[in-house]
Design an enzyme around this catalytic site. Structure first.
Site, PDB file in Angstrom:
ATOM      1  N   GLU A  40       0.834  -1.215   0.000  1.00  0.00           N
ATOM      2  CA  GLU A  40       0.000   0.000   0.000  1.00  0.00           C
ATOM      3  C   GLU A  40       0.867   1.262   0.000  1.00  0.00           C
ATOM      4  OE1 GLU A  40      -2.842  -0.573  -0.836  1.00  0.00           O
ATOM      5  OE2 GLU A  40      -3.153  -2.631  -0.186  1.00  0.00           O
ATOM      6  N   ASP A  96       3.514  -4.712  -5.556  1.00  0.00           N
ATOM      7  CA  ASP A  96       3.925  -6.037  -5.071  1.00  0.00           C
ATOM      8  C   ASP A  96       5.447  -6.126  -4.960  1.00  0.00           C
ATOM      9  OD1 ASP A  96       1.359  -7.050  -4.843  1.00  0.00           O
ATOM     10  OD2 ASP A  96       1.389  -8.116  -6.757  1.00  0.00           O
TER      11      ASP A  96
HETATM   12 ZN   LIG Z   1      -2.743  -2.720  -4.639  1.00  0.00          ZN
END
Ligand SMILES: [Zn+2]
Length: 688
Positions: free
Chosen positions: A528, A592
């Protein structure tokens, strides 16, 4: 309508895919690597995802009422069971219920009253159908559409999804270029298939899906009482209108650039783009009669809509409206509508085999429409202060790691680094649930009027959104309900949000060691945070304004590295000949990759100076990577893999693991992978 939210996982496309399946008895509640989930016959350097998840995949077939099944779905099931228990108790008419408890208990009870719903047949649709029937000129389309919009026909029933949309969407949003103010926004919409490509592509699979869709629309008209030939013609009209709307729509990849979907203009300029639509009447009915300017996200869509209003016979429009109204209401009606809707949107498009039990759908709709009321008993029962404190400590560790990562970037100049650190320091954390609960007391709920309850809850949400226009921004608002198993970054608020629902195993376990938790929730926090600096997030500043704070050279260096990731992921196959779209998934893949790297840096910081003995035969680094991979174990139906590849900005689970670790020398070192192994990319990509 907040456009710039980046979540951790997709919200399922259709309602009943979200729900379902047997209780998750095998969700790990222990403290370490789930050895049984692994497939040790596979070399971790050849296929790390299979090594970490092969055992799990074999013993966890997709439950019949879902199109996919993963570790997150198991957690979903657990949360659903908690909510089910809460609502069953509160649905009993006891004197001790508080007003909030009465409201959610009665809402759930009305939803569970299947015989009562069956008896009403299409009664709940009659007023809307009569309104459509009465349209006698294209001039009156606007007033009728406003009547349907204000009643909430575009509001999703459940989950973090866009929901249906009749012709276009209208609501409020934080001004992209003035983060302190809330303005009106009108955006493209109007299609019921998951993406514009479904209408426009001519390959055999797309043609077949369209034929099935036409059958479903025809069947729904039959359920409304149309004779077969009338129903068939009406379905053709729907396809004609929706195909034209699809052609006028901006595609998903182009929409990822916020500059492409921000066109603030005077109201009269919108009227000039689409003069055939009676905007005065529309805005007045929507309760936005006084607006003088707004964001017209996709001006070409409005232009095309105007041409379509002129060219398409009024009868076609009326069929289109009847279909959209029936479609939005289908999950609320009797069995025939519910099953037809499930058959197409969940079975054909998403690969589910059976409708989920009614209680699950009722729990999900209560969460979707009265989520911050249901969230109150949920957090009381399921969310501990300990979880919040430990999560906050991890957020602090991750922020420190990202700071160090930015400071050390070889490709970025000091000027841009400085601005990036200002943005990082500005990120706010929201953990668990909102400080102030939304007040739904204006939504009247009756135990014998399920469709009416839904309609009032939807209309309440529309009014709530419109009421924000011109008012100061509320930075405390949440876009997800507390039980949601997901997390998100909001570029316009510059905040990261972790609902209570995700702060549980396998993401977070109070009894687990740091290596596992940093691989789990730590990587989610990192993900995030990194969204603040992905290809979308980097275009917003610390206050949430769309503003370019990059030097030209640094922006070019960023784009070069992002292109490496886009090319890598475009090479991955979802199903048959369908590849992932590296540009659609770029933001998520950037998050990611960056997220796992800074989570590992944070773990190493935390453990610095202490020696870590192997556990279950795995070093701390190995457990970190395994903990992360095992949070992603999943099975997909072919239909779901295809749907996700075409619409979901997140990559499929396998590539969220292998796509990332194959870019990380730290992984290769942890598992002693030789050069040339599949998990060691020659052309490793790194943005952050
Ligand atoms: Zn995301």
């Amino acid at each position: 309508m907040r456009l710039k939210i980046q979540s951790l996982v997709v919200a399922a496309f259709a309602l009943s895919v979200l729900g379902a399946g047997p209780a998750a008895g095998d969700t790990p509640t222990g403290h370490g690597v789930d050895v049984a989930a692994m497939d040790k016959s596979v070399d971790p350097c050849t296929d790390f995802y299979q090594f970490a998840c092969g055992g799990w995949k074999k013993t966890n077939p997709i439950p019949p009422d879902r199109g996919s099944w993963g570790r997150g779905s198991q957690l979903d099931e657990r949360n659903l069971a908690v909510l089910h228990d809460i609502l069953e108790k509160l649905s009993a008419q006891t004197a001790s219920r508080t007003p909030v408890e009465t409201q959610i208990g009665d809402f759930y009870a009305a939803c569970m009253d299947e015989p009562g719903i069956e008896k009403l047949d299409i009664q709940p649709l009659k007023a809307d159908l009569a309104r459509i029937q009465a349209i006698d000129s294209t001039k009156k389309l606007a007033a009728a559409i406003a009547g349907l919009h204000v009643a909430g026909v575009n509001q999703p029933l459940s989950g973090f999804s866009a929901g249906p949309s009749l012709l276009f969407r209208f609501g409020s949003e934080q001004d992209f270029k003035d983060a302190t103010s809330v303005i009106a926004v009108v955006d493209q919409g109007g299609i019921a298939l998951p993406d514009r490509d479904y209408y426009l592509k001519d390959d055999p699979k797309s043609t077949e899906t369209r034929d099935r869709y036409r059958d479903h629309v025809r069947k729904t008209f039959g359920l409304l009482g149309d004779a077969p030939d009338k129903a068939a013609k009406a379905a053709d009209h729907v396809l004609a209108v929706e195909t034209a709307l699809a052609k006028n729509s901006m595609d998903r990849v182009a929409r990822r650039d916020p500059l492409n979907i921000y066109h603030k203009m005077a109201r009269k300029d919108l009227a000039a783009l689409a003069p055939s639509f009676d905007w005065g009447s529309y805005f007045a009915t929507m309760g936005a009669g006084t607006i003088t300017s707004l964001d017209v996200s996709v001006p070409d869509f409005m232009k095309g809509m105007d041409a379509l209003i002129k060219s398409q016979p009024l009868g076609d429009w009326k069929d289109y409206l009847r279909w959209q109204v029936a479609r939005a209401a289908s999950p609320l009606l009797g069995k025939a509508f519910v099953e037809a809707d499930f058959d197409f949107f969940n079975r054909t498009l998403a690969g589910a085999k059976e409708l989920s039990p009614r209680w699950k759908r009722c729990v999900q709709m209560t969460d979707g429409l009265l989520g911050e009321a249901l969230g109150q008993p949920y957090v009381e029962r399921a969310f501990g202060a300990q979880g919040k404190a430990r999560t906050l400590a991890m957020v602090a560790a991750l922020e420190k790691a990202l700071r160090r990562d930015i400071e050390g970037l070889p490709w970025m100049t000091d000027a841009t680094k400085k601005a990036a650190l200002v943005k990082l320091d500005g990120i706010k954390n929201k953990i668990g649930y909102p400080d102030a609960w939304r007040d739904y007391s204006k939504v009247r709920v009756a135990r014998t009027d399920f469709a009416g309850n839904v309609s009032r809850a939807r209309a309440f949400e529309v009014a709530r959104q419109i009421a924000k226009i011109g008012k100061p921004l509320d930075r405390g608002e949440w876009a997800m309900t507390p039980p949601t198993v997901n997390a998100y970054y909001d570029a316009q608020l510059n905040d990261i949000n972790f609902p209570a629902g995700i702060l549980q195993p396998p993401y977070f376990d109070n009894s687990a060691d740091d290596a596992m938790n940093f691989g789990g929730i730590g990587s989610v926090i990192g993900h995030e945070l990194t969204h603040g600096f992905d290809d979308q997030g980097r275009k917003f500043d610390a206050q949430g304004n769309l503003r370019d704070w990059w030097t030209g050279d640094d922006a070019r260096e960023f784009e070069k590295r992002a292109t490496c990731l886009a090319d890598e992921y475009s090479g991955f196959v979802a199903v048959e000949d369908v590849h992932l779209n590296g540009r659609l998934t770029l933001g998520e893949n950037t998050a990611d990759n960056g997220g796992l790297r800074i989570a590992l840096m944070a773990l190493q910081d935390t453990q610095a100076g202490s020696s870590q003995a192997p556990v279950d035969g795995f070093t701390a680094e190995q457990r970190f990577f395994l903990g992360n991979a095992q949070a992603w174990c999943a099975n997909y139906s072919d239909e779901m893999a295809r749907l996700r590849a075409q619409t979901d900005p997140h990559s499929l689970a396998k590539y969220r693991v292998n796509g990332v670790v194959s870019n990380m020398p730290e992984f290769q070192k942890a598992f002693s992978c030789p050069a040339g192994a599949p998990m060691v990319r020659d052309n490793a990509c790194r943005v952050w």
